[in-house]
Design an enzyme around this catalytic site. Structure first.
Site, PDB file in Angstrom:
ATOM      1  N   ARG A  53      -0.664   0.696  10.920  1.00 38.19           N
ATOM      2  CA  ARG A  53      -1.291   0.330   9.637  1.00 38.19           C
ATOM      3  C   ARG A  53      -1.408   1.556   8.740  1.00 38.19           C
ATOM      4  O   ARG A  53      -1.217   1.485   7.532  1.00 38.19           O
ATOM      5  CB  ARG A  53      -2.668  -0.316   9.859  1.00 38.19           C
ATOM      6  CG  ARG A  53      -3.450  -0.474   8.564  1.00 38.19           C
ATOM      7  CD  ARG A  53      -4.633  -1.437   8.615  1.00 38.19           C
ATOM      8  NE  ARG A  53      -5.339  -1.463   9.869  1.00 38.19           N
ATOM      9  CZ  ARG A  53      -6.153  -0.491  10.321  1.00 38.19           C
ATOM     10  NH1 ARG A  53      -6.356   0.597   9.609  1.00 38.19           N
ATOM     11  NH2 ARG A  53      -6.752  -0.612  11.488  1.00 38.19           N
ATOM     12  N   TYR A 114       1.767 -13.802 -14.366  1.00 36.65           N
ATOM     13  CA  TYR A 114       2.056 -14.686 -13.234  1.00 36.65           C
ATOM     14  C   TYR A 114       0.775 -15.461 -12.878  1.00 36.65           C
ATOM     15  O   TYR A 114      -0.316 -14.881 -12.804  1.00 36.65           O
ATOM     16  CB  TYR A 114       2.537 -13.856 -12.032  1.00 36.65           C
ATOM     17  CG  TYR A 114       2.588 -14.652 -10.758  1.00 36.65           C
ATOM     18  CD1 TYR A 114       3.302 -15.846 -10.686  1.00 36.65           C
ATOM     19  CD2 TYR A 114       1.913 -14.226  -9.628  1.00 36.65           C
ATOM     20  CE1 TYR A 114       3.327 -16.589  -9.526  1.00 36.65           C
ATOM     21  CE2 TYR A 114       1.938 -14.966  -8.453  1.00 36.65           C
ATOM     22  CZ  TYR A 114       2.646 -16.151  -8.415  1.00 36.65           C
ATOM     23  OH  TYR A 114       2.658 -16.895  -7.265  1.00 36.65           O
ATOM     24  N   ASP A 189       2.626  -4.224 -14.100  1.00 35.58           N
ATOM     25  CA  ASP A 189       3.393  -5.035 -13.150  1.00 35.58           C
ATOM     26  C   ASP A 189       4.826  -5.051 -13.678  1.00 35.58           C
ATOM     27  O   ASP A 189       5.124  -5.711 -14.667  1.00 35.58           O
ATOM     28  CB  ASP A 189       2.781  -6.442 -13.074  1.00 35.58           C
ATOM     29  CG  ASP A 189       3.549  -7.349 -12.113  1.00 35.58           C
ATOM     30  OD1 ASP A 189       4.723  -7.057 -11.824  1.00 35.58           O
ATOM     31  OD2 ASP A 189       2.969  -8.363 -11.676  1.00 35.58           O
ATOM     32  N   LYS A 214      10.970 -10.028  -5.392  1.00 36.59           N
ATOM     33  CA  LYS A 214      11.859 -10.397  -6.496  1.00 36.59           C
ATOM     34  C   LYS A 214      13.066  -9.447  -6.568  1.00 36.59           C
ATOM     35  O   LYS A 214      13.795  -9.339  -5.604  1.00 36.59           O
ATOM     36  CB  LYS A 214      11.037 -10.430  -7.786  1.00 36.59           C
ATOM     37  CG  LYS A 214       9.692 -11.167  -7.649  1.00 36.59           C
ATOM     38  CD  LYS A 214       9.898 -12.617  -7.253  1.00 36.59           C
ATOM     39  CE  LYS A 214       8.657 -13.478  -7.259  1.00 36.59           C
ATOM     40  NZ  LYS A 214       7.624 -13.221  -6.277  1.00 36.59           N
TER      41      LYS A 214
END
Ligand code: P1T
Length: 399
Positions: A53, A114, A189, A214
């Site tokens: 992690r 979005y 973004d 994407k």
């Protein structure tokens, strides 16, 4: 190793930024390190890797790549992933960025976003974090100046926006924010543009994020997100949160995404050529009322888009003549374009924002923004343009 700070050209960077042969074998690609944990010689004595992690070499390779593509100033000597941080999804990246803010902070966000980002802001963090939220159309400098009060702690921009393809003047937002709210963190973004088209950090933004699902991955086979920090100080804060909150990207996904990025330069060229042709075709079609694409002279921010973006990309939205039934028939009759959420991959996709990606946006807000029942969003892929145009022609005839 390729120095992420030396300005290689983007088509070289997508292959080499932050990469080096693997130390023990000379393998030209990073191995997929699946280990959850790493052995220690004595408590606290290790090779810089304790637990996946916190540290993972495969994830680092992807993180250094994206940091290089977005032009972070952070070196590997300062930070092992050069200020890049990968997450389990784009929304996980967004959530971790919101954790930079204290309870009750003021967040000013672009009005067109979005739907999932808006849902996280309005339906999760407004409640759990007491965010003082305002959505504003940042294509209007006066509205932007009014919203960015001294109390603002974060400014959140998408450009081009999802789904209406509005283009925000990033340098202008930086200029206004530095004057009116110098403490605010400026986040872009950059998912729709991709790092091939624009680099917000170079224009003065503090943080850039992507849904790597994407364009970066580009093959519809991994969900992920990244953040790139402009400075070491910010990188250290994001690194702390990435580990403390824990929404990290796994090593298989990191490897797959890194593989996808290698063709980003090639793909974006083709997406942009095809996007332009599709936009021009739709604009000339009798059954289409309006087309939203930054590469069309009819786009309200066309001049800005030409200045700010190196490519216009493959995202094209348009308004069909008629009503919801016509839009439904159009979507149902496509044969090459597939009706599915998501975007930015090699295959062409069609989305009906009001019913699909933006259904969580309140109907009244959708109406105000222009996300109507006849709005259709296309993610134009890299197929042969003639097959794409034929498909659109026949589906428009059926609609
Ligand atoms: O889906 P995820 O990887 O969590 O990323 C969220 C996200 C963030 N930002 C932008 C601009 C996005 O478009 C998305 C996800 N968008 C879709 C799934 C979509 O079809 O619009």
């Amino acid at each position: 190793m390729s120095d992420t700070k030396r300005a290689q050209r983007p088509a070289t960077q997508v292959i080499h930024a932050g990469q080096r042969p693997e130390a023990t074998t000379g393998a030209v690609l990073p191995p997929i390190f699946t280990a959850a944990t790493y052995v220690q010689a004595s408590p606290g004595e290790h090779k810089g890797f304790e637990y996946t992690r916190s540290h993972n070499p495969t994830r680092y390779a992807l993180e250094r790549m994206v940091a290089g593509l977005e032009g972070s100033s952070v070196s590997e000597e300062e930070d092992p992933s050069c200020g890049g941080f990968a997450f389990a999804s784009g929304l996980a990246a967004t959530a971790t960025l919101l954790d930079l803010l204290d309870q009750g902070s003021r967040l000013v966000a672009m009005d067109d976003l979005y739907g999932g980002t808006r849902r996280q802001f309005s339906q999760v963090r407004a409640r759990s974090q007491g965010l003082d939220l305002e959505y504003v159309d940042m294509t209007d400098p006066d509205a932007c100046r009014q919203a960015l009060t001294a109390a603002t702690r974060m400014v959140w921009v998408e450009t081009p926006t999802n789904p209406l393809m509005k283009v925000v003047d990033l340098a202008a937002v930086v200029a206004i924010a530095r004057e009116t709210c110098p403490e605010a963190l400026l986040v872009c973004d950059n998912t729709f543009a991709s790092p091939m088209a624009q680099n917000p950090l170079a224009l003065g933004f503090d943080l850039v994020m992507h849904s790597t699902t994407k364009y970066l991955n580009g093959h519809s086979d991994v969900v992920g997100g990244v953040v790139v920090a402009s400075t070491l100080e910010l990188a250290q804060r994001v690194r702390f949160l990435q580990n403390a909150v824990g929404a990290v990207m796994g090593p298989f996904d990191a490897y797959q995404t890194l593989r996808g990025i290698k063709t980003l330069a090639l793909r974006i060229e083709r997406h942009s050529e095809n996007g332009q042709r599709v936009a021009e075709f739709l604009e000339a079609h009798d059954n289409v009322e309006q087309v939203y694409y930054p590469g069309l002279p009819s786009h309200p921010q066309y001049e800005l888009a030409k200045r700010q973006m190196r490519f216009f990309g493959g995202m094209v939205s348009f308004r069909l003549a008629g009503n919801l039934d016509n839009a439904r028939r159009f979507c149902e009759n496509l044969r090459v374009f597939q009706l599915a959420e998501s975007l930015g991959a090699v295959e062409s996709l069609c989305n009906h924002p009001a019913i699909m990606t933006h259904a969580s946006v309140p109907a009244e807000t959708r109406q105000k923004l222009g996300i109507s029942d006849t709005l259709v969003r296309l993610s134009v892929g890299v197929e042969d343009i003639d097959d794409l145009l034929e498909d659109l022609r026949q589906a428009l005839a059926e609609a």
